[in-house]
Design an enzyme around this catalytic site. Structure first.
Site, PDB file in Angstrom:
ATOM      1  N   VAL A 611       0.858  -1.187   0.000  1.00 24.36           N
ATOM      2  CA  VAL A 611       0.000   0.000   0.000  1.00 24.36           C
ATOM      3  C   VAL A 611       0.895   1.238   0.000  1.00 24.36           C
ATOM      4  CG1 VAL A 611      -1.823   1.262   1.182  1.00 24.36           C
ATOM      5  CG2 VAL A 611      -1.743  -1.236   1.340  1.00 24.36           C
ATOM      6  N   LEU A 615       5.765   4.749   0.461  1.00 24.44           N
ATOM      7  CA  LEU A 615       5.265   5.542   1.588  1.00 24.44           C
ATOM      8  C   LEU A 615       5.141   4.677   2.849  1.00 24.44           C
ATOM      9  CD1 LEU A 615       2.395   7.531  -0.190  1.00 24.44           C
ATOM     10  CD2 LEU A 615       4.709   8.326   0.334  1.00 24.44           C
ATOM     11  N   ASP A 680      -7.165  -3.083  -7.812  1.00 18.63           N
ATOM     12  CA  ASP A 680      -5.954  -2.894  -7.020  1.00 18.63           C
ATOM     13  C   ASP A 680      -6.264  -2.146  -5.721  1.00 18.63           C
ATOM     14  OD1 ASP A 680      -3.059  -3.190  -6.849  1.00 18.63           O
ATOM     15  OD2 ASP A 680      -2.970  -1.022  -7.054  1.00 18.63           O
ATOM     16  N   LYS A 684      -5.808  -3.108  -1.587  1.00 17.58           N
ATOM     17  CA  LYS A 684      -5.091  -2.245  -0.637  1.00 17.58           C
ATOM     18  C   LYS A 684      -5.933  -1.906   0.578  1.00 17.58           C
ATOM     19  CE  LYS A 684      -2.090  -0.212  -4.181  1.00 17.58           C
ATOM     20  NZ  LYS A 684      -1.748   0.988  -4.980  1.00 17.58           N
TER      21      LYS A 684
END
Length: 818
Positions: A611, A615, A680, A684
């Site tokens: 995810v 980050l 997608d 996540k």
């Protein structure tokens, strides 16, 4: 004066013998001149003698072939060392010795028996011939030398194969001999004789023992043992690449190292030198200028707790246990007297404080004998059921860390067991003497090399940690990661004391394995040239069988099948780092099983890049929960491709054109509907829900489709392109309406009250999503602590660079945990 000993590898051929002569010559001009040189049989000759004796003893005529190789080897060395005339004379002397050996072997062949007494006599021929050749060559080199048959000096009992020396008589013989002889004495190592004249041998490492006996009897200044390595190393260099020379050792440390398998010196060698406090130097014949190792009573200024790590490769562990052992005096004495009476050597002993069991290790060759002896001794207790039959565990090894400084440093045992545990190596038994000179651990034999490397790194290279990387997928993300690893390698070594070795690569066509590390400058060509066709079952099996310490498996793919191997990989105590979302977004029980297995095996299952690419999303969520915060709501633009499309779609750039640009930049899947349908994003938000402690399956997430039906039904290619262009009017209408309300369109995933949803929303300027730009992802965490001003994480959420960097960071994190 000094005495020297040269082993078989130092005398392997004519060139080696010339090096030996050069070493002795160089010492003749020093104050501490060599008085004696003890020699072993030439390399592999003792093994050859043993082979021919064993074959002859079972009536195998092929013993003659081994004998022929023995004779030819010595003949070739003589021809290389001497002139024709000298060689003829020396070969004549050797022929007489070989004739005796030939007759002896023929006798063994006829009677089909080779007793220990006869075998000792056969084995003596190696040293007798090598000493004769070395003596003759030294004299040619103008080194005045005499041949000495050690059987005339070293006297023993008749324990053939490992005779015990009569120290007083042997010392007297040696001193008497050297009083009468001034030349350099070339002495046969390994062999001796009983008082009646029968040939005996001194057992394993006998030539080292010979030089120590001679040195002690003469009270020499030093003893030098010349071999083919630079002294005693911190570990076995054949198993531990980064083993290095130990400059100084005490006698006690040397005894421990030799007991636990160090090949360059043997336990009996130490005692005669220790009694006279004669320093022993271990030197390398092929690097004579190297300082080697000094063994003496002075420990030197060594600061580390551990001096060396050694192992015994194949042992069996026997355990005697039962309530009948508790509080009964003399149990241990009975156990070990029964073994001693059968001449069974015990390698290691360990007993729990409960006195319920005693475990001891022996060589596999005597395990059945040991079991019978002990069960015979405790026959009465076993029949009553108070003691169980002896339990035998095979295919084990003993790893020992050794050093006199360990007694002064707390936590050494903990550090040892942690290093083993972090690499999935179970300690079956542990032993430590009260002197704290060594700590020994019994492990499965298959983990021996892995354990040696893990411990060597923990105690000697703690400043430089090595991670072994096994990578699947070398496309955009994988290729970028390899480039990042190459560029950052010098910094990591210098500033972080970390070395990352890529030892395996695989793509859909080929796979490549290089245990010493794949050169990252030309990994592409090496992988392309590999002869191994890609096969994931074979790849994973090889990864596991390589059994390397500090191993990390990196899956850079989006493949649906590779995650099926994760369980097997984790079970082999190999950590995983992956941007692949399949495993973490699959069946909840499977996801949970992988987490539990990683915890059980004390390895790391990392998927931070699942995810938000690079980050810190998952780690931040975990930190919030672990620190006691409560998650109220999670909102996020979790797709870099969808972020790009809706950030760039405006009156000047149509919806279909924005999609095409995103495709060209590599943001979307080949079929953009996978992105646009939120497939997608669904994975996540599911992963985040699970990380937040919610038991959720993918089917429970509500996704509001944004594409018209005709786009969903279109065939991939021109038909889909046309359908998306047709949809431009539909999306222009949605955009125009949003602009009229001064809002912007964002594809937002939400998790609130245990439910998750994904849909296209309008956000106003009060929302942090309003100012999102480029292909950035944004996560907004509303928690008990961050209720009024939610915690926002924003940054690039797509692209090979940031995803690879996220994986890279996770690999470094795993390294810090190992």
């Amino acid at each position: 004066m000094r005495v020297l000993k040269f082993g078989g590898t130092s005398l392997a051929d004519a060139n080696c013998i010339k090096k030996v002569a050069e070493i002795v010559e160089s010492q003749l001009t020093t104050r501490n001149k060599p008085k004696a040189v003890v020699v072993s049989a030439f390399a592999k000759m003792t093994d050859l003698l043993n082979e021919m004796a064993q074959k002859a003893s079972v009536g195998d005529i092929n013993y003659e072939s081994a004998l022929d190789r023995f004779i030819k080897n010595h003949s070739a060395i003589v021809e290389d060392l001497f002139t024709k005339a000298a060689a003829r004379r020396i070969k004549g002397q050797i022929d007489e010795i070989n004739n005796t050996l030939t007759q002896l072997l023929y006798g063994i062949y006829l009677v089909m028996e080779a007793s220990p007494r006869t075998l000792d006599y056969v084995l003596s021929f190696g040293e007798r011939i090598s000493a004769l050749i070395v003596t003759e060559y030294f004299n040619v080199r103008k080194i005045p030398s005499d041949f000495v048959d050690a059987r005339n000096l070293i006297k023993t009992n008749k324990r053939f194969g490992a005779a015990q020396v009569d120290m007083e008589l042997t010392s007297s013989n040696i001193r008497s001999h050297f009083r009468k002889n001034r030349n350099v004495q070339i002495i046969t190592g390994f062999i001796s004789s009983a008082k009646g004249g029968l040939t005996t041998t001194l057992g394993r490492g006998g030539s080292d023992y010979t030089v120590s006996l001679v040195g002690a009897a003469l009270a020499v200044h030093s003893i030098e043992i010349w071999t083919d390595v630079n002294g005693v190393l911190t570990s076995d260099p054949r198993r531990v690449d980064k083993a290095f020379t130990i400059e100084r050792m005490t006698y006690a440390e040397a005894v421990e190292m030799s007991h636990f398998g160090a090949k360059v010196i043997y336990p009996p060698t130490i005692q005669p030198a220790l009694e006279k406090e004669i320093p022993i130097y271990i030197k390398n014949t092929f690097e004579p200028d190297h300082a080697g190792t000094l063994i003496s009573s002075v420990p030197g200024s060594y600061e580390k707790a551990v001096k060396g790590i050694s192992s015994i490769s194949d042992i069996c562990l026997l355990t005697l246990q039962g309530s009948g052992l508790f509080g009964v005096p003399g149990i241990s004495a009975r156990l070990f007297e029964s073994l001693a009476s059968a001449q069974i050597n015990v390698i290691l002993i360990t007993q729990g404080s409960s006195e319920h069991s005693i475990s001891f290790a022996v060589q596999p060759t005597v395990v059945n004998k040991a079991k019978r002896r002990v069960e015979k001794e405790f026959e009465f207790e076993i029949s009553r059921g108070t003691v169980e039959p002896v339990k035998v565990e095979s295919n084990l090894a003993v790893i020992a860390i050794i050093g006199e400084n360990m007694r002064y440093v707390p936590g050494v045992a903990g550090k040892m067991l942690t290093a083993l545990g972090n690499n999935g190596i179970n300690a079956i038994a542990i032993a430590q003497g009260s002197s704290e000179l060594n700590i020994s651990v019994v492990i499965n034999r298959e983990n021996e090399a892995k354990a040696l490397n893990a411990l060597h790194e923990a105690f000697f290279l703690s400043d430089t940690k090595v991670i072994h990387l096994f990578m699947v997928g070398v496309g955009l993300i994988g290729g970028t990661l390899l480039e990042q690893l190459k560029q950052q390698a010098p910094f990591l070594r210098e500033k972080r004391s970390l070395e990352i070795k890529v030892v395996a690569l695989a793509n859909t066509k080929k796979m490549l394995f290089m245990e010493d590390g794949i050169p990252l400058e030309n990994w592409k060509s090496l992988l392309q040239k590999s002869k191994h066709a890609s096969d994931m079952d074979s790849y994973v099996d090889t990864v596991i069988n390589m059994n390397l310490s500090n191993s990390v498996f990196v899956d850079n793919t989006a493949d649906l099948l590779i995650p099926e191997h994760y369980e097997k990989i984790l079970d082999a105590s190999i950590s995983i780092s992956t941007p692949n979302k399949v495993a973490t977004s699959s069946n909840f029980e499977q996801y949970l099983n992988l987490l539990k297995l990683a915890e059980k095996k004390n390895v790391y299952f990392g998927y931070e890049t699942n995810v938000g690419a690079g980050l810190p999303v998952i780690s931040t969520l975990r930190n919030l929960i672990d620190s006691g915060d409560r998650v109220i709501k999670i909102e996020g633009v979790l797709s870099g491709s969808l972020s790009y499309i809706f950030n760039h779609f405006d009156e000047d750039l149509s919806f279909s054109e924005a999609i095409k640009n995103a495709q060209n930049l590599g943001y979307t899947e080949p079929d953009p509907r996978i992105d646009l349908n939120g497939v997608d994003v669904k994975r996540k938000i599911l992963i985040l829900a699970r990380e937040a402690g919610i038991k959720m399956e993918a089917r429970e997430i509500k996704v509001k489709n944004i594409l018209p039906a005709y786009c969903q039904k279109a065939e991939l290619g021109k038909e889909l392109d046309d359908a998306l262009k047709k949809a431009d009017a539909h999306f222009d209408k949605i955009r125009t309406q949003a602009e009229s309300r001064k809002t912007r369109l964002r594809m937002i995933a939400k998790l609130e009250n245990g439910k998750a949803s994904i849909g296209l929303e309008e956000v106003n300027s009060d929302s942090p999503f309003y100012f999102l730009s480029g292909s950035d992802n944004m996560l907004v965490f509303t928690t008990q602590r961050y209720k009024d001003r939610p915690l926002v994480i924003q940054g690039p959420g797509a692209g090979a660079e940031v995803t690879a960097a996220g994986v890279f960071a996770e690999i470094i994190h795993i390294g810090s945990l190992l």
